[in-house]
Design a protein around this motif. Sequence first.
Motif, mmCIF file in Angstrom:
data_model
loop_
_atom_site.group_PDB
_atom_site.id
_atom_site.type_symbol
_atom_site.label_atom_id
_atom_site.label_comp_id
_atom_site.label_asym_id
_atom_site.label_seq_id
_atom_site.Cartn_x
_atom_site.Cartn_y
_atom_site.Cartn_z
ATOM 1 N N PRO A 40 23.195 -69.200 66.331
ATOM 2 C CA PRO A 40 22.771 -70.591 65.806
ATOM 3 C C PRO A 40 22.174 -70.221 64.531
ATOM 4 C CG PRO A 40 22.384 -70.862 68.281
ATOM 5 C CD PRO A 40 22.950 -69.390 67.905
ATOM 6 N N TYR A 45 16.956 -67.577 67.734
ATOM 7 C CA TYR A 45 18.735 -67.947 68.524
ATOM 8 C C TYR A 45 19.271 -66.907 67.790
ATOM 9 C CZ TYR A 45 16.077 -72.879 68.396
ATOM 10 O OH TYR A 45 15.330 -73.787 68.533
ATOM 11 N N TRP A 49 25.054 -69.316 72.225
ATOM 12 C CA TRP A 49 24.868 -70.633 73.070
ATOM 13 C C TRP A 49 26.296 -71.374 73.183
ATOM 14 C CZ3 TRP A 49 20.275 -68.799 71.196
ATOM 15 C CH2 TRP A 49 18.996 -68.773 72.004
ATOM 16 N N TRP A 51 26.884 -74.845 73.682
ATOM 17 C CA TRP A 51 27.527 -75.963 72.808
ATOM 18 C C TRP A 51 27.458 -75.828 71.503
ATOM 19 C CZ3 TRP A 51 24.719 -81.426 72.738
ATOM 20 C CH2 TRP A 51 23.500 -81.312 72.675
ATOM 21 N N ASP A 52 26.563 -74.895 71.204
ATOM 22 C CA ASP A 52 26.498 -74.247 69.527
ATOM 23 C C ASP A 52 27.794 -73.973 69.237
ATOM 24 O OD1 ASP A 52 23.773 -73.978 70.656
ATOM 25 O OD2 ASP A 52 23.148 -74.177 68.594
ATOM 26 N N GLN A 119 25.303 -76.218 79.630
ATOM 27 C CA GLN A 119 25.101 -77.178 78.738
ATOM 28 C C GLN A 119 26.236 -78.139 78.647
ATOM 29 O OE1 GLN A 119 24.537 -74.804 75.220
ATOM 30 N NE2 GLN A 119 22.036 -75.623 74.823
ATOM 31 N N GLY A 175 20.729 -79.684 76.529
ATOM 32 C CA GLY A 175 20.825 -79.631 75.271
ATOM 33 C C GLY A 175 19.567 -80.062 74.238
ATOM 34 N N ASP A 177 15.974 -80.330 74.606
ATOM 35 C CA ASP A 177 14.821 -79.705 75.455
ATOM 36 C C ASP A 177 13.677 -80.276 76.030
ATOM 37 O OD1 ASP A 177 16.563 -77.976 74.310
ATOM 38 O OD2 ASP A 177 15.028 -76.359 73.859
ATOM 39 N N LEU A 355 10.620 -80.042 71.158
ATOM 40 C CA LEU A 355 11.718 -80.175 70.432
ATOM 41 C C LEU A 355 12.404 -81.700 70.957
ATOM 42 C CD1 LEU A 355 13.929 -76.860 70.417
ATOM 43 C CD2 LEU A 355 12.429 -77.784 68.475
ATOM 44 N N TRP A 356 13.139 -82.194 69.992
ATOM 45 C CA TRP A 356 13.847 -83.644 70.519
ATOM 46 C C TRP A 356 12.861 -84.831 70.872
ATOM 47 C CZ3 TRP A 356 19.077 -83.693 70.070
ATOM 48 C CH2 TRP A 356 19.786 -82.478 69.827
ATOM 49 N N PHE A 414 21.131 -73.203 59.569
ATOM 50 C CA PHE A 414 21.150 -73.699 60.964
ATOM 51 C C PHE A 414 22.787 -73.892 61.269
ATOM 52 C CE2 PHE A 414 21.145 -75.959 65.096
ATOM 53 C CZ PHE A 414 20.325 -75.094 65.849
ATOM 54 N N TRP A 416 25.067 -75.550 63.457
ATOM 55 C CA TRP A 416 25.839 -76.806 63.950
ATOM 56 C C TRP A 416 25.371 -77.908 62.748
ATOM 57 C CZ3 TRP A 416 22.865 -77.363 69.245
ATOM 58 C CH2 TRP A 416 21.633 -78.227 69.135
HETATM 59 C C1 GLC Z 1 17.543 -75.462 71.042
HETATM 60 C C2 GLC Z 1 18.440 -76.927 71.352
HETATM 61 C C3 GLC Z 1 19.578 -76.444 72.227
HETATM 62 C C4 GLC Z 1 20.486 -75.284 71.283
HETATM 63 C C5 GLC Z 1 19.565 -74.048 71.186
HETATM 64 C C6 GLC Z 1 20.222 -73.131 70.164
HETATM 65 O O1 GLC Z 1 16.962 -74.952 72.306
HETATM 66 O O2 GLC Z 1 17.477 -77.776 72.062
HETATM 67 O O3 GLC Z 1 20.396 -77.633 72.251
HETATM 68 O O4 GLC Z 1 21.618 -75.028 72.074
HETATM 69 O O5 GLC Z 1 18.332 -74.520 70.686
HETATM 70 O O6 GLC Z 1 20.592 -73.572 69.064
#
Ligand code: GLC
Length: 424
Positions: A40, A45, A49, A51-52, A119, A175, A177, A355-356, A414, A416
């Motif tokens: 990512p 990171y 990952w 979903w990334d 995820q 996803g 957090d 985050l989020w 980053f 995504w």
């Molecule tokens: C953070 C995000 C998560 C993502 C990860 C890697 O933990 O919340 O959704 O997959 O980073 O980018």
Amino acid sequence: MVDKQALKQKYQTLAKKIFEGNTIQGFAKWKSTHYKFIAPAKKEYVYQWFWDTAFHAIVLSNFDLPWAKSEIKNHLSAQWDDGFIPHIVFWGGNYLNLPHWAFIESRFNFRPRTSALTQPSVFPIAVEIIYNKDKDKDFLKETLFKLAKHQKWLLENRDPDKDYLISIISPNESGMDELPVFQYALNYTGENAARLHYTHRKVDLLNHLFRFNNKKILYRDYFNVEEMLFNTIYIEANRSLSRLFKEIDEENESEYFSNLANKGEVSLLEKCWDEKDQIFYSLFSKSEKMARVKTVASLMPIFLDGIDKSRLNQLVKFHLLNPNEFWRPFPIPSVAADETYYFPADTPAHKIKLLWRGPTWINTNWFIVRGLRKHGYNKIADQIVENMINMVEKWGFREYYNPETGQGYRRENFGWSTLLLDLL
Ligand code: GLC
């Protein structure tokens, strides 16, 4: 008015550069295999990952199909024998250089290879997008049965009340957090960052102690969330699988996944809609209490094929377009602006990272924009895209952005965030 074609070309070049820069490869002794994947980001990171990877593949499907496919296949090669797909694969990591949480989120005490969490299932959606570009049936044959196995694993292991809605066992599985939804589930509605952090860590520690035994964990009920974003994606992933199985003449599987999608959708629409607030909320614990806090996950059902017109209209008119909630200068904030948990700016560097909790993320925007277009709200979709372009033009592809000012935060280049190019 910007020239979308020229912009697309420009973002394509940038995305390619970012992906090349974030690519990690080597030889994994524990699997006796070479690995190559897009991380990512360059810092922190540095693993693969789940979903990334799907988002990177969706972006790649715009200009490099073989690369898109190899990203998917690389992650799938770490699928467990029982079908489970882990949310992180620590390809090159060893116990000397892995962060402490890698040990907690993994079943293996000394040498984490993959996490024991998952995820949202974006892979089937990504595979369908890729397939629609070149109709490569061999790619389907290579991936579909594996993806189907994971969806069935979720149903068997994560649906204790048999309502076709999947329970997640850790906030990280969503996803998103530290989304405030999980404070309800954990019965801590205060704002002390250290305590909040601790309540989350405790879930992962307990999961570790129970060796990620889903039956035991869900029976104890300390964290059991039927989460909106996870389930919306689960349902639409099942629809993608249904359509794709048809392409390779697997009629039974196709029908199975179509039924699964419909049952999940009926359940979600029935159980998660709150009449009072006219919005969707996640459910937590065996007694299925509502986590009554408005977040971007509450809008995710816009991405469902089968959402009824009247609720769709409510979501769009009274929530998405409401300036007190989600319609801020740079939508869509991860938390509605009228919630006490709305913090549009970044956590200061010296504080515990949360985050989020307000900022705008491009991956959740991707689902909502696609959902809006699916249901004919093209103008609103275009407006969101326009605002994202302004954000990215000024700040580059950052991890997330301030919904009030558009300022980009945290990791640079980053992966995504280049999803914007897929929406042009
Ligand atoms: C953070 C995000 C998560 C993502 C990860 C890697 O933990 O919340 O959704 O997959 O980073 O980018």
